[in-house]
Every structure is written in C-alpha cells, then in structure tokens.
Design an enzyme around this catalytic site. Sequence first.
Site, PDB file in Angstrom:
ATOM      1  N   ASP A  83      35.926 -26.550 -29.375  1.00  0.00           N
ATOM      2  CA  ASP A  83      36.381 -25.243 -29.642  1.00  0.00           C
ATOM      3  C   ASP A  83      37.454 -25.180 -30.655  1.00  0.00           C
ATOM      4  OD1 ASP A  83      36.176 -22.350 -28.867  1.00  0.00           O
ATOM      5  OD2 ASP A  83      38.264 -22.639 -28.353  1.00  0.00           O
ATOM      6  N   GLU A 141      33.694 -26.642 -34.157  1.00  0.00           N
ATOM      7  CA  GLU A 141      33.659 -25.449 -34.380  1.00  0.00           C
ATOM      8  C   GLU A 141      34.758 -25.472 -35.611  1.00  0.00           C
ATOM      9  OE1 GLU A 141      34.159 -20.936 -32.509  1.00  0.00           O
ATOM     10  OE2 GLU A 141      35.584 -22.318 -31.635  1.00  0.00           O
TER      11      GLU A 141
END
Length: 794
Positions: free
Chosen positions: A433, A469
């Site tokens: 993330d 990401e």
Amino acid sequence: MSSAAEQEAVEAVGDTGNGTGAVRGGPAAPAPPPDVRGDGQGDGYGGGRGGPHGNGHANGLPAGQQPRALAAARASARPGPPVWPGSEHPLGARFHIGPDGTAGTNFAVWAQGAEAVEVCLFDAGGAETRCTLTELTHEIWHGFVPGVRPGQRYGLRVHGRWDPWTGARHNPAKLLLDPYARAVDGDFTLPPEVYGHVRDWPQQYIADTVRDDRDSAPYVPKGVVVHDDDDWADDVRPKTPWADSVLYELHVRGFTMRHPGIPEELRGTYAGLGHPAAVEHLKGLGVTAVELLPVHQFAHEDHLLRRGLRNYWGYNSVGYFAPHAGYSSSGTAGQQVGEFKRMVKALHAAGIEVILDVVYNHTAEAGELGPTLSLRGIDNRGYYRLQSDQRRYADYTGCGNTLHAGRPAVLRLITDSLRYWVTEMGVDGFRFDLAAALARSLHDVDMLSPFLAVIAQDPVLRRVKLIAEPWDVGSGGYQVGAFPPLWTEWNDRYRDAVRDFWRGALPDVRDLGYRLSGSSDLYAWGGRRPYASVNFVTAHDGFTLRDLVTYERKHNDANGEKGRDGTHDNRSWNCGAEGESDDARIGALRRRQLRNLLTTLLLSTGVPMLVAGDEFGRTQGGNNNAYCQDNETGWVDWSLPAEPAWQQLLALTRRLIALRHAHPVLRRRAFFSGRPQGADGLRDLAWFTPAGAEMTERDWYAPAAALGMYLSGRDIPGRDERGRQVTDDSFLMLLHAGDRPARWVLPGAPWAERYELVLDTSLEEQTAPPATAHRGGEALTVPARSVLLLRVVG
C-alpha cells in the site's frame, strides 16, 4: 503558532510544577484533569532530561513526586521473576529452552532513545507483573524470563524523555504493543487513557504536549507469546509464473460472512476462507492467487468509533507480525496463528497463492493527536518521519504519519516482518500500500532508496511476488511505471483508459491500444515485462463493477462524513438512470457493459485483477469508499449467483479465465514487437479500423469508438520448460463502444483466410462459443457496445 512560540507560551505552566500557572501574556490556563501533571519535567508540557525545563531525572519528577496515576499503577504491579541476560536476537518474544534446560521466553526490543524498558506480564484476571530488561546491546533491550510459556499475554512500558518539541514521546504509563508480537489478544477501543497526551485538553493546539499519566493497561490489547511448531513439509507452493497469474482481491471477513456453504461459526474468519465451500468457488473461477486486504493486526480510528463505525478494510496496522485477531474462529491466545497457516495450506492445495496487502507506510498511531499504542512510545523519533518542527509528523500517506523506511531499524522491522510471513506463515507475495512512501529517501521518492535496495538483494523476498501501489499523497508521489525490475505495479492508467473507452469518454484510441497490449510505454525498460502491469478496472476502493455501470455519483452517506470522503472522479456511466432501475432496457445495457469490461480486462496483456463478487454483480449501493462498512454493504452477497442474469455473468467470467489459461498468446511474457515475423509480412501485433485497414498514424489521433486488435500466435517469444518454441492460435478482437451497430470488414490475407467467432458480448447467454465462421475480407455487423473475439482458422 511556531513550536518555539508554543514553548514560550506554556513556560510558566511548566515551571509551576502543578500545571496551573498562567500562560505568559494570556489568560490563566485551566487545571489539568485528575492524575495529569503539567510540571514540565517529563510529566507535563515539555521537559524531561535535556528538554527546555528538565532537571535530568529519567522519568520526569524526582523520586517521591511521581504523578498519582503512574505511582498507583507501579504499586499495583507484582514483583517479577528473575530476568536473565538473554540475547538481543531475534527481536520480539521467542519461547525456547534456555540455560540449564530451563524453558522460558527471550524478549528483545529495539528502543534507541529509551532509559529503561519493562516487560509486563498479565494473568487471566489482568494482574500485572513487571520484568525489567537490564541488558542493552546495540540499542536493543533484552532478557530471558524463565517460566514464561506460549499463551502468556504481555506488553511493554518504555521509560525516557517526554519532550514533544524534540520528538521524544516516552510515557511509561502507556502499555505498548511489542511491534514484533506474533499474536494479539483484545481489541483497540481508544478511550482517553490510551493517548500519551491528554486527548481532551481544552487547548487543543498544545494538547499533544501535555502528558497523560493514567495507566492504559486495562484498555489495550496485549501481545501473546507464540511457539512456532507447525510442520510445512506437506505444503506445496503453487509458484505460478507472473504471466500466468490471475489475481482476485478479497476481504477475509467480507468474502465469507454471507456464504451459505460456510458454517456460521466460521464465517468472517481465516477458517472460513480455507473452508472447501470458499476454496471451491475460487478454484472453479480459475483465479491463481487471492490478494487479501490487510490481515496484519489493525486498530479502528477514533473518529469511526465515535460514530459507531469500525475500520472494515484494515488499512490501519499496528502489529506487523500478528494475524488480525478479529478474523480468528479458534481463539486469540495464539490460536489465530495456526488458523491462518491452515488457511494458507488449504489454498495452496487448490493451487491458489496467497498475497497479502501490507501497510508499512504508516501505523494506527496517526498524527501528534493520535493514540500511543506501540512505536510512538518506544521511539517516536526512531520510527517516524518528523518535520523540522519535530512535534509534527511528515505525512505522505494522508493518515497522519509515515514510517521512516530509510532508517536501519525500521527497515529491519519491515523486512523481518515480510520474511516471517513468507517463511513461517507460508504466503507467496505482497501488495505494498502506498509503496512510493516506502521508497522515499530524505524527502523525494528514490528508486535507489534503501527500502528498494534491501528488497532487491534479500534472498527470500526477491523470490516472491512484489506488487507496488506506485503512489502516495506527497509531492512527486505518483510513480506509475517507475519501479525497478522484480516489481509489478497496480496500473491505474489501465483502469482509467478502459473505463473511459466504454463510457465513450476517450478522445481517441491511442491510450487504449497501449493498455490492451501490456502498457509498453510504461514498462518496456530495464528488462521489465508485460506482467509488470497489474491490470484492473475496479479495486476495493471505488465503485464495484456493477456500481460502475449503475451510478455516476458516489452515495456515501452511511459513512457519516457528509460526502467528503471518496473520490469524485469515478469515470462511470449509469446507462441512463442513477441507481437501480426496473427498466428492462437499462438493465440489459448495464449487463452488456459488465460483459464488455470483464472481457477487456481478462483478454488484455498483463496480469488481470478481479475484485471479489464482481463476477456476479456485487453492489455497494453506490458507496465508493466502503472502508467503514463492516456490514452487508461491504460483504459479498452470495444470493446473487442464484439469479439467472448473474449466473450468466459468472459463467462468462469463468470462460474468459479458462480461455486465458488455454492460450499463451493472451499471457505473453515479452512485449510485442510490431515487426514482420516472416516473408508474408505478418506481425505479432496489428491494429485495424472497421474498414479492415491497418491503423495509420492519422487513425490513432482521430476520434474513434472502435478498435481491432490482431494477436499472432506464431513464434511467440520464449520457450516452454523443455525448450520448445511456443505457438498458439491467432485471434482478432473487435472492440466497439459506439451506441449503434457498426459494419466491420475482417482482415484478409496474410492475416487470415477464415475466422471463427469465439465470443460476442452482446449475447446474454455465454455458456458455449457461437462458433460462427466468417471469411477474410467479409463484412460483418458488430453490435453496439460489444466485444467480438474471433479465432483465425487456416
């Protein structure tokens, strides 16, 4: 005010020793609440040794003048057992047989700025026993405690300076979670006592500088000593090559909560996901890996708890080694570890890899007004990125803080955690993330950063699947296409181009061509391959696939944020009506659009990612940010596959994935060259207009709603495991986003003599291929808003 001004403003308060002095040049300061001191010496506004008002005492006040709450907590703790020196390695709590055959647990804590560290043991009734770690080696406090066995609940108390202006936020009144704890018992509820500062101090602009000395132990979860004795000898990792992978993003709880085939007591748990009913759906669908939303122990945000909500997604980690206890059906005294491992084994046995969505960019401790749960109280300056005003956190994540992944101790925490999940928990990869936040050096994103360099050379981590990401919320944080080899990336440019094409918003088809063929404009450098692109149309954040064709505006009222949360840039089209509709024509159009989106995704070059439930029309009622919807809004509705319309969509999804697995031309390991492959001039990739002519430079820039893509299966780059040349069928894919049928001339020689129709998304029924034959050079009618896939014959 600046930090210097704030220090001056509260100087009189700090000097009084009782927190009631007047602020210089202002009104009298309110008295602190009970058991809170504002004495400027480690127990009030700033102070501690070396601080602006300190006198050198390690724990704040001189002996005999400790705040009442802290003194009471110490008095209630029982004297601990003897603590032997133990070892500084490994970090965390490790049960083993120590000197003279004595069973016990070694505790080791990296706490660079600490002046003392206590391990606090708790019995079933909550009584606390404190053990002081007296050994200090390379900033690691350590000791072996005889008799401490698996199942023992524990926490840490760290003594040191309280000087927020220099970033020091030690507070021994706060029981801290060991960052290396392998299991956590209890839940974070965030009452005022768990904050290192006085959360409700009337003057909020200085609240984070007022130390709260109330004991937090009764209000926080405890770590659990775990003994790792599982045997992985019978586990076989699937080791699916990237090019052959189909990812399936799911939430452990949300995927299983409403599944009728899973026993009720197992729903919402690791055991539920490992249950044959769940595994059967995944295997029947044909996906090769599940990408689990965060399963590290996480906490709920205060603003959600105040509104009666909870953090559902889990992007608020606090324990990087512990499986989230809330997903365990078997208990939280260490049983969650074994349950997670059994889930992994069940998925592996079905040929399905397990990828974890991990949140190492920030923690649940938020900004300076957040709770003190773990790292902040252990070494705030050592773990977090701070601004030049060291009271404040550098926030590249939008969550209040950012872990400083450029520092050795933080890098060790992250890589130790990653290796643990691979070697001892059996996982096969990670999706990072906000990975750009981890790749920052001093301030800027740096693809030669310590984090990326350490991963690249690690003999364990460089062999697993690594997904970035590739952005964060800071300046220069958008890094799509920039990560080095070994890494794949969530490709949001693929998402945007496909959404825009099917809603009729692309000005031309240039961007679509790149996205369909592997995004070579982003990834054809440094030895990267087409599978560097994780292609997706939807993800956990944003609309579901069904909502993408049902809503044009977000409907997030249930989140309680008055519409401020969630993106406005949905790139969606509701097909003529906002929300669910009884109009049969609108319903049919929406289902056709779903078929178009799924077909485009699963036939594109790259690695496709589906979101759980999109294959049979899951909806969130237009909520595009269901992060706090731990209810039927966020859970997969398993009644949908029983409805005929959604049965057909599920059947199509299965067929598309099977088609992808069967044909290597759809999952290439190298980029297309676009060059002739033989004397006949046939190229591995060619683009066509509806007139049957190859696309020219002018065509690429012209407004268009249709594109033909020819994929040659002749002489595909790469060889099979026995060194043989890989060949396959050739295909022609026709994509038409226009609202009227189009006349399309099929390319003739050398491209094909004949074609066989394999798939037509204008048809609801997709259980069998149409198998309609057409000649090269023949004109056919392509229905409005549809995809046709034709196989070259002869």
